[in-house]
Design an enzyme around this catalytic site. Structure first.
Site, PDB file in Angstrom:
ATOM      1  CE1 TYR A 261      -3.663   2.453   0.051  1.00  0.00           C
ATOM      2  CE2 TYR A 261      -2.638   3.377   2.023  1.00  0.00           C
ATOM      3  CZ  TYR A 261      -3.571   3.455   0.998  1.00  0.00           C
ATOM      4  OH  TYR A 261      -4.401   4.557   0.911  1.00  0.00           O
TER       5      TYR A 261
ATOM      6  CG  ASP B 291       5.506   4.080   1.089  1.00  0.00           C
ATOM      7  OD1 ASP B 291       5.617   4.837   2.074  1.00  0.00           O
ATOM      8  OD2 ASP B 291       4.413   3.770   0.590  1.00  0.00           O
TER       9      ASP B 291
ATOM     10  CE  LYS C 201       0.311   5.733   7.474  1.00  0.00           C
ATOM     11  NZ  LYS C 201      -1.107   5.595   7.675  1.00  0.00           N
TER      12      LYS C 201
END
Ligand code: PLP
Length: 428
Positions: free
Chosen positions: A155, A243, A271
């Site tokens: 993801y 990522d 995040k």
């Protein structure tokens, strides 16, 4: 008062949340702004929160929960950290947005470069999605190639280029011409990477990887896997994009790249980097980053990118995370949780796998460890859903998903974990 004492041993009363869930679904599709937040997989209605403090969440019906969602990653220090709150308050009082460079942006960039050694230059954006989307465009602009490789089930946010995988990582509306430019390999299977590279030699701009997969059961890389992929990318002139939107700061201060011997060409962050404020960042070697407009010809922009309030939250967070004690605490709390659960699982020979790297973890309802997308299909989502609701009713909030990473924060105390282990074991 502990969360479970507060909620007592009875079924949780969430009447107001139930009512609001119905009401919000009439005005916001699915009742939320990000589908993972919904309870579609576990069933029932969502919970509405009105407060988060330290390791706890408080709902509108007066219930308290130990928080293991961690806001899907950002809450690494827990909620309402005084230094972060004060920094954001001060920043907003001086002007929430300038649309021009400012000192906090400069300070934050220096801190990021200091924290992640592979980053020589960095750009700030507003989300992990934007970070990956921009890094992919930059890689394409730099290499003058179009195709990218990612891993099945990985993801990387909701931009078209990375929504070409499987299951909840795919979407209607992605043009087939875009999907054709994204190729898939199998995580933890180096041969599959070699095959895709060989088949598309001369066409590939970049390989994008979550160094620890957070959306298909929390999958650590097999020993040597990432190192070999990194080496192959360098041999073939393909950019290696890590990522680290979820793993950055979370699995170690320097991200997963500090745990494994890899040096990405580009790193994406988000995040935990913003202390709870919306953030994304991407960076890498000066040579590649200089391809961005205005110096180069790769476009990326953003009205709110690098805004002062987010930068202030990020600076305060990065300063707190520079204390090694934070990572010792994260490690010992997560280890305590896993030890308690593992003993119970062993005693009862339960078909459950505990998988984690640092403070990101999964309680995986599967008979065997999950190592890739195919393995993850064996996860028993129904068993997880039952467990989810049982522990929820006792004051433990997990991600409402059998496959997504849960998180421990530095605000969780030994007592919090002990109580969580007691609650979870009683339901397994
Ligand atoms: C590894 C990874 N990359 C990218 C993203 C997208 O980040 P955002 O939700 O901030 O757009 C996520 C979010 O879950 C993620 O886990």
């Amino acid at each position: 008062m502990t969360a479970s004492a507060r909620n007592s041993d009875k079924t949780l009363l969430t009447t107001k949340s139930e009512e609001f869930s119905r009401e919000i679904a009439a005005v916001i599709p699915g009742g939320n702004d990000s589908p993972f937040r919904g309870f579609e997989e576990v069933g029932g209605h969502t919970i509405f929160f009105n407060r988060a403090l330290g390791s706890k969440l408080y709902d509108i019906d007066g219930n308290t929960y130990f928080d293991y969602l961690g806001a899907w990653g950002p809450a690494i220090l827990g909620h309402c950290v005084p230094e972060v709150v004060a920094a954001c308050q001060s920043a907003i009082a001086h002007g929430a947005v300038f649309g021009a460079p400012h000192e906090l942006e400069l300070e934050m960039a220096k801190l990021v470069i200091d924290t992640i050694p592979s980053i020589e230059k960095v750009r700030f954006v507003n989300s992990g999605t934007e970070a990956v989307m921009s890094a992919v465009r930059l890689a394409r602009g730099f290499t003058k190639k179009d195709k990218i490789v990612m891993f099945e089930g990985g993801y990387h946010g909701h931009s078209d280029a990375t929504l070409c995988s499987q299951g909840h990582q795919s979407s209607a509306g992605v043009p087939s011409s875009t999907a054709q430019e994204t190729l898939l390999a199998t995580f933890n299977d180096f041969e599959s990477v070699r095959q895709v590279f060989a088949k598309h030699r001369g066409e590939l701009a970049a390989l994008v990887v979550e160094p620890v997969c957070g959306s298909m059961g929390v999958i650590p890389p097999n020993p040597g896997f990432l190192e070999k992929v990194d080496r192959l990318c360098k041999q073939e002139g393909i950019l290696f994009i890590c990522d680290e939107v979820l793993t950055g700061l979370r699995v170690a201060r320097g991200g997963a790249q500090s745990l494994y011997e890899i040096k990405p060409d580009l790193t994406c962050l988000g995040k935990a980097l913003g202390g709870g404020m919306p953030i994304g960042a991407y960076g890498g070697s000066a040579e590649i980053m200089e391809q961005l407009l205005p110096n180069g010809d790769v476009y990326q922009a953003g009205t709110f990118s690098g805004n002062p309030v987010t930068m202030a939250g990020g600076i305060a967070t990065l300063k707190l995370l520079a204390d090694p004690l934070v990572y010792k605490t994260l490690e010992s709390r997560t280890a305590q949780l896993f030890e308690g659960l593992q003993n119970h699982i062993n005693r009862k020979s339960l078909p459950i796998q505990l998988q984690r790297v640092g403070s990101m973890f999964g309680i995986i309802f599967a008979a065997k460890p999950v190592r890739n997308w195919q393995d993850h299909l064996s996860i028993d989502a129904r068993a997880f859903a039952q467990f989810f609701h049982k522990v929820l009713s006792q004051g433990v909030y997990l991600p409402p998903s059998s496959v997504d990473a849960a998180c421990v924060s530095a605000a969780h105390s030994e007592d919090d974990i002990e109580e969580t282990v007691r609650i979870m074991c009683a339901q397994l």
